[in-house]
Scaffold this motif. Structure first.
Motif, PDB file in Angstrom:
ATOM      1  N   UNK A 228       2.009  19.550  -3.846  1.00 36.41           N
ATOM      2  CA  UNK A 228       2.271  18.146  -4.158  1.00 36.41           C
ATOM      3  C   UNK A 228       3.556  17.652  -3.524  1.00 36.41           C
ATOM      4  N   UNK A 229       4.612  18.492  -3.554  1.00 38.03           N
ATOM      5  CA  UNK A 229       5.884  18.073  -2.968  1.00 38.03           C
ATOM      6  C   UNK A 229       5.755  17.877  -1.457  1.00 38.03           C
ATOM      7  N   UNK A 230       5.042  18.762  -0.789  1.00 39.60           N
ATOM      8  CA  UNK A 230       4.864  18.625   0.667  1.00 39.60           C
ATOM      9  C   UNK A 230       4.106  17.334   0.984  1.00 39.60           C
ATOM     10  N   UNK A 231       3.037  17.043   0.231  1.00 40.56           N
ATOM     11  CA  UNK A 231       2.256  15.833   0.487  1.00 40.56           C
ATOM     12  C   UNK A 231       3.088  14.573   0.267  1.00 40.56           C
ATOM     13  N   UNK A 232       3.844  14.533  -0.845  1.00 41.63           N
ATOM     14  CA  UNK A 232       4.655  13.347  -1.143  1.00 41.63           C
ATOM     15  C   UNK A 232       5.755  13.182  -0.095  1.00 41.63           C
ATOM     16  N   UNK A 233       6.387  14.278   0.302  1.00 38.57           N
ATOM     17  CA  UNK A 233       7.438  14.186   1.309  1.00 38.57           C
ATOM     18  C   UNK A 233       6.871  13.763   2.659  1.00 38.57           C
ATOM     19  N   UNK A 234       5.680  14.211   3.002  1.00 35.87           N
ATOM     20  CA  UNK A 234       5.056  13.738   4.233  1.00 35.87           C
ATOM     21  C   UNK A 234       4.830  12.236   4.183  1.00 35.87           C
ATOM     22  N   UNK A 235       4.356  11.742   3.046  1.00 39.67           N
ATOM     23  CA  UNK A 235       4.126  10.306   2.896  1.00 39.67           C
ATOM     24  C   UNK A 235       5.425   9.528   3.050  1.00 39.67           C
ATOM     25  N   UNK A 236       6.480   9.997   2.379  1.00 42.69           N
ATOM     26  CA  UNK A 236       7.755   9.290   2.462  1.00 42.69           C
ATOM     27  C   UNK A 236       8.385   9.410   3.841  1.00 42.69           C
ATOM     28  N   UNK A 237       8.224  10.556   4.497  1.00 37.12           N
ATOM     29  CA  UNK A 237       8.757  10.712   5.847  1.00 37.12           C
ATOM     30  C   UNK A 237       8.069   9.756   6.813  1.00 37.12           C
ATOM     31  N   UNK A 238       6.737   9.632   6.692  1.00 36.15           N
ATOM     32  CA  UNK A 238       6.016   8.688   7.533  1.00 36.15           C
ATOM     33  C   UNK A 238       6.434   7.255   7.280  1.00 36.15           C
ATOM     34  N   UNK A 239       6.593   6.891   5.991  1.00 34.74           N
ATOM     35  CA  UNK A 239       7.044   5.540   5.665  1.00 34.74           C
ATOM     36  C   UNK A 239       8.442   5.287   6.206  1.00 34.74           C
ATOM     37  N   UNK A 240       9.335   6.265   6.017  1.00 29.61           N
ATOM     38  CA  UNK A 240      10.715   6.096   6.466  1.00 29.61           C
ATOM     39  C   UNK A 240      10.783   5.971   7.978  1.00 29.61           C
TER      40      UNK A 240
ATOM     41  N   UNK B 158      -1.225  15.279   2.741  1.00 33.11           N
ATOM     42  CA  UNK B 158      -0.258  14.381   3.367  1.00 33.11           C
ATOM     43  C   UNK B 158      -0.847  13.657   4.570  1.00 33.11           C
ATOM     44  N   UNK B 159      -1.667  14.360   5.359  1.00 26.75           N
ATOM     45  CA  UNK B 159      -2.316  13.718   6.512  1.00 26.75           C
ATOM     46  C   UNK B 159      -3.257  12.600   6.056  1.00 26.75           C
ATOM     47  N   UNK B 160      -4.027  12.841   5.008  1.00 32.23           N
ATOM     48  CA  UNK B 160      -4.932  11.808   4.498  1.00 32.23           C
ATOM     49  C   UNK B 160      -4.147  10.600   3.991  1.00 32.23           C
ATOM     50  N   UNK B 161      -3.045  10.837   3.309  1.00 32.24           N
ATOM     51  CA  UNK B 161      -2.246   9.727   2.772  1.00 32.24           C
ATOM     52  C   UNK B 161      -1.638   8.900   3.908  1.00 32.24           C
ATOM     53  N   UNK B 162      -1.101   9.568   4.919  1.00 30.02           N
ATOM     54  CA  UNK B 162      -0.518   8.830   6.042  1.00 30.02           C
ATOM     55  C   UNK B 162      -1.580   8.044   6.804  1.00 30.02           C
ATOM     56  N   UNK B 163      -2.789   8.586   6.881  1.00 34.16           N
ATOM     57  CA  UNK B 163      -3.873   7.858   7.542  1.00 34.16           C
ATOM     58  C   UNK B 163      -4.232   6.609   6.756  1.00 34.16           C
ATOM     59  N   UNK B 164      -4.141   6.670   5.425  1.00 32.85           N
ATOM     60  CA  UNK B 164      -4.466   5.496   4.599  1.00 32.85           C
ATOM     61  C   UNK B 164      -3.536   4.327   4.880  1.00 32.85           C
ATOM     62  N   UNK B 165      -2.268   4.601   5.171  1.00 35.89           N
ATOM     63  CA  UNK B 165      -1.318   3.502   5.411  1.00 35.89           C
ATOM     64  C   UNK B 165      -1.157   3.229   6.900  1.00 35.89           C
ATOM     65  N   UNK B 166      -1.976   3.899   7.738  1.00 33.80           N
ATOM     66  CA  UNK B 166      -1.931   3.648   9.171  1.00 33.80           C
ATOM     67  C   UNK B 166      -0.674   4.148   9.845  1.00 33.80           C
ATOM     68  N   UNK B 167      -0.086   5.216   9.308  1.00 33.14           N
ATOM     69  CA  UNK B 167       1.141   5.756   9.873  1.00 33.14           C
ATOM     70  C   UNK B 167       0.839   7.018  10.663  1.00 33.14           C
ATOM     71  N   UNK B 168       1.681   7.305  11.636  1.00 35.96           N
ATOM     72  CA  UNK B 168       1.538   8.545  12.408  1.00 35.96           C
ATOM     73  C   UNK B 168       1.817   9.744  11.504  1.00 35.96           C
ATOM     74  N   UNK B 169       1.104  10.822  11.736  1.00 40.51           N
ATOM     75  CA  UNK B 169       1.270  12.028  10.929  1.00 40.51           C
ATOM     76  C   UNK B 169       2.596  12.686  11.311  1.00 40.51           C
TER      77      UNK B 169
ATOM     78  N   UNK C 221       0.807  -1.222   0.000  1.00 41.39           N
ATOM     79  CA  UNK C 221       0.000   0.000   0.000  1.00 41.39           C
ATOM     80  C   UNK C 221       0.840   1.273   0.000  1.00 41.39           C
ATOM     81  N   UNK C 222       1.866   1.426   0.860  1.00 40.13           N
ATOM     82  CA  UNK C 222       2.628   2.677   0.825  1.00 40.13           C
ATOM     83  C   UNK C 222       3.279   2.943  -0.519  1.00 40.13           C
ATOM     84  N   UNK C 223       3.758   1.863  -1.177  1.00 41.36           N
ATOM     85  CA  UNK C 223       4.424   2.057  -2.464  1.00 41.36           C
ATOM     86  C   UNK C 223       3.411   2.483  -3.523  1.00 41.36           C
ATOM     87  N   UNK C 224       2.230   1.864  -3.505  1.00 39.55           N
ATOM     88  CA  UNK C 224       1.190   2.248  -4.473  1.00 39.55           C
ATOM     89  C   UNK C 224       0.823   3.719  -4.300  1.00 39.55           C
ATOM     90  N   UNK C 225       0.593   4.131  -3.050  1.00 38.40           N
ATOM     91  CA  UNK C 225       0.252   5.535  -2.803  1.00 38.40           C
ATOM     92  C   UNK C 225       1.381   6.454  -3.242  1.00 38.40           C
TER      93      UNK C 225
END
Length: 783
Positions: free
Chosen positions: A412-424, A731-742, A178-182
């Motif tokens: 877009x850059x802020x949202x993508x970086x938030x997603x990657x920061x949460x995954x990392x 970015x908050x919505x994306x992190x919530x989708x993968x169950x990661x902390x914001x 899921x995180x990779x797809x998002x």
């Protein structure tokens, strides 16, 4: 088109600017359209060179070979290894190889050969103790930077690998998590949206000069429809040049694809090819959009013989529909964030992409209203400030159109970086917890206990090793005597209860561990032990086996017919013993053992698929301790599989993707800044007479220079505020989708804001020379 190509130097400059902007956008679109064919080519080569095993293993013949995996890791880099042992003179040969290597030799990829020949490759050369006899061709590699080898050992363990008679096996690629797809979807959206905005802005370069030329045509007798067709033709000519230029830029840029590796995917330049339908769509839609944008712009003006009349009265920008757009995007994304976990379906992918596009597009829709609402309420201030505010009050459209691209890119850059920061952060925490203990595990086929004991001795002699332990494990079936293959709960040996493919069921199966007394004491509290003893483990979560119980050492696996039983009775003298907790250093496999036996009581060759389990502790302070352990394990058995949480591959992968996204965002912002410069210079040229009047009245150049700065800074600042809000929400919505902390990477946010500020200064600095040239008394002349 003749006017665009034959308008002299001025016409060619205007056409070149439009073509350059369109070319850059088209190159990015072609790159995005190449992703499906790129992944298809990558997976195609992987499938062509592999055989994951055949349903019915062929018998040894002149055209078969034994095939085994010998993958390894070197300082975090994955190395794909394959061992081959031909059965005859005409074995199958994988792509990229003319003939298989001889005994004790190997074929390597160019990247692996370069690594082996480098000073850093000494440890790896000791591990891969084969003579390099050739290089694997491109057909046998998934990418030019892949590290892989095909070796032929002098001897291959009898139970290692499996027999095949061909290469090229169709299988379904495992679905991305899921995180990779998002991440993939959001990266495409975040990069494509500002590119589309930039293309739309580029098509309007030179509008003011074009309108003056159209007025001259009206004076010569052309009607309104003719002028609109001419304007559309000029835009079409620039778009076609940009389309051709974009194709050239794309073909030249893809030659630099070889050194780039993102998420362990590295491809050849020829793989970066857009699909025919996508390329055709770009070739049609870009010129068509040029015509549509121009005709829409022409509706707001009336070209008369004596000049251009802006017949569109100032409209009050309505807020309702502008709020409806991001609200619709949020409505699409909220159900996905409320779901328990992401489901990778086509519908969810469309909803995610559509929701993100609407949310980002909503920012560009809100920006003009916000600029008008803010500047409309500004009063007073210094003269430069008043000049800038008044100009924006009269016409903020050109500025907001260009700044909209900056807003979308930053959001877009802020949202993508938030997603990657949460995954990392999630991966880092998981590896920090699971890899806290400095130990690594190995498992693989086992022949007998003496060989396993020799391997343990070699590991204990390895530099940096503090402890090494191991057992030979296997699966057995709990028989009841009621029917062949029946289990305690009355089910048959076939796995029809929905268990995993291995057929393991704790209520039906038992796990056996065979080792000498020294190793068994590391698993359980033994009162006494000698070779020939058997122990039964006591469990709190399941029923322990009783001494005298009969086990089937040849349990059924999978859905096929159960094989012949191989009964073995637990000796009546077997004693019950408690297992040591896993935290006491007993290794990751201890909690699953039901029976502990010494080799004299249960020979490993009686077991079905006996597996060697090794657990090795090491000292982190010893240089390259983990690499020395991997080298020793490869010498014990190159087919051993490593189970380690010491290396976090996701950290480097995500860091490379984050760097790529940040660089792409910076380039996008610079391109949009270039468009903003052109737009500002055009506005200055349109106001050249007013500037000359101000100069004649004694207005200082610094005053007008500061006015240009504020005129650029106000829309950009408001756009950055909108971008920050939109990016944080998305970015908050994306992190919530993968169950990661914001998690917010404020460094990236500050960096993007700093780049936006740099764009403002960049635009102002390059706008000053044209401004000063226009502040001359000659500008008051008229005809």
């Amino acid at each position: 088109m003749r006017f665009a190509s034959g308008g002299g130097r001025e016409g060619w400059v205007r056409t070149a600017l439009t073509a350059l902007g369109v070319a850059l956008g088209v190159a990015v679109l072609l790159l995005g359209a190449s992703v499906p064919s790129l992944t298809s080519a990558w997976h195609g080569r992987e499938k062509a060179r592999e055989n994951l095993g055949q349903e019915h293993e062929p018998r040894p013949s002149d055209t078969t070979l034994r095939y085994a995996s010998a993958d390894t890791v070197f300082r975090g880099a994955q190395i794909r290894g394959r061992l081959v042992q031909p059965d005859g003179a005409h074995p199958p040969v994988p792509p990229g190889i003319r003939r298989l290597p001889g005994p004790g030799r190997m074929l390597v990829s160019p990247a692996l050969r370069q690594l082996l020949d480098s000073p850093d490759g000494k440890l790896l050369r000791d591990r891969l103790a084969y003579t390099v006899s050739g290089v694997i061709g491109d057909e046998g590699l998934v990418g030019p930077q892949e590290l892989t080898f095909v070796a032929r050992p002098v001897t291959l363990r009898a139970g290692a690998g499996y027999r095949i008679d061909h290469f090229g096996k169709e299988w379904e690629s495992p679905p991305m998590r899921a995180p990779v797809v998002l991440l993939v979807i959001m990266t495409c959206v975040a990069l494509m949206m500002p590119v589309m905005v930039f293309i739309g802005t580029s098509l309007r370069f030179g509008t003011e000069r074009r309108e003056r030329r159209l007025a001259a045509l009206r004076l010569a007798g052309a009607d309104v429809r003719t002028t609109r067709r001419i304007a559309a033709g000029e835009a079409l000519f620039g778009a076609l040049l940009g389309l051709a230029g974009g194709a050239v830029l794309f073909l030249g840029g893809r030659q630099f694809a070889s050194p780039i590796t993102l998420w362990d995917v590295n491809v050849f330049p020829s793989d970066v090819t857009p699909g025919p339908l996508a390329a055709a769509a770009i070739a049609v839609l870009v010129p068509a959009s040029a015509v549509v944008v121009t005709l829409i712009a022409q509706r707001g003006i009336t070209v008369e013989p004596l000049g251009v009349v802006r017949n569109r009265p100032p409209l009050r920008r309505r807020l309702l529909w502008r709020l409806a757009v991001p609200a619709a995007g949020t409505a699409l994304l909220l159900p996905l964030s409320w779901a328990e976990r992401w489901q990778d379906t086509g519908l969810n992918t469309v909803r995610l992409a559509a929701g993100a596009v609407l949310l980002l597009f909503g920012v560009t829709a809100l920006l003009p209203w916000l600029v008008d609402a803010v500047v409309g309420r500004l009063r007073g201030g210094p003269v430069p400030w008043q000049l800038a505010v008044r100009r924006l009050q009269l016409s903020s459209g050109p500025a907001t159109r260009t700044v909209g691209g900056i807003t979308v890119a930053v959001a877009g850059a802020i949202a993508v970086h938030m997603l990657m920061t949460g995954m990392q952060a999630g991966y880092a925490h998981a590896y920090a917890v699971s890899g806290k203990a400095p130990q690594v595990g190995y498992w693989g086929g086992a022949d007998d206990w003496p060989h396993a004991r020799q391997g343990l001795a070699a590991l204990r002699a390895t530099p940096g090793v503090t402890d090494a332990r191991g057992v030979i494990a296997a699966l057995a079936e709990r028989t009841t005597g009621r029917a062949p293959g029946a289990s305690d709960n009355g089910t048959t040996g076939n796995n029809t209860s929905g268990d995993d493919a291995s057929g393991y069921d704790p209520a039906r199966n038992a796990t056996l561990a065979v080792a000498d007394c020294t190793e068994l004491r590391r698993l359980a509290k033994l009162p006494s032990c000698r070779n020939g003893d058997v122990f039964v483990a006591r469990h709190q979560d399941k029923t322990a086996l009783a001494p005298g119980r009969t086990l089937n050492l040849n349990p059924p696996v999978g859905q096929g017919a159960p094989p012949p039983q191989r009964p073995w009775a637990i000796p009546a003298t077997a004693r019950r013993v408690p297992l040591l907790p896993a935290g006491d250093g007993s290794g990751p496999f201890a909690a699953s053992y039901d029976v502990l036996a010494t080799p004299a009581a249960l020979a490993p060759d009686r077991l079905q698929d006996p597996t060697l389990h090794l657990t090795v502790g090491f000292d982190r302070g010893t240089p390259d301790a983990l690499e020395h352990i991997r080298t020793t394990a490869a010498h014990i058995d190159p087919t051993l599989t490593e189970c380690s949480n010491q290396d976090n591959p996701h950290d480097q992968q995500l860091s490379s993707v984050r760097t790529g996204i940040f660089v792409a965002s910076v380039i996008t912002l610079l391109l949009i800044g270039a468009g903003l410069i052109i737009s500002t210079v055009e506005q200055l040229h349109e106001r050249r007479r007013l500037l000359s009047v101000l100069d004649a009245f004694g207005t200082r150049r610094a005053t007008l220079g500061w006015s240009v700065l504020w005129q650029t800074a106000l829309p950009v600042a408001l756009g950055l505020v909108l971008a920050l809000g939109c990016g944080l929400v998305l970015g908050t919505l994306l992190l919530t989708m993968i169950g990661s902390a914001v998690t917010v990477d404020w460094t990236v946010v500050a960096g993007m804001a700093g780049i936006g500020t740099g764009v403002i200064l960049f635009v102002t600095a390059l706008s000053l020379p044209p401004l000063w040239r226009m502040m001359r008394p000659e500008g008051l002349r008229t005809e």
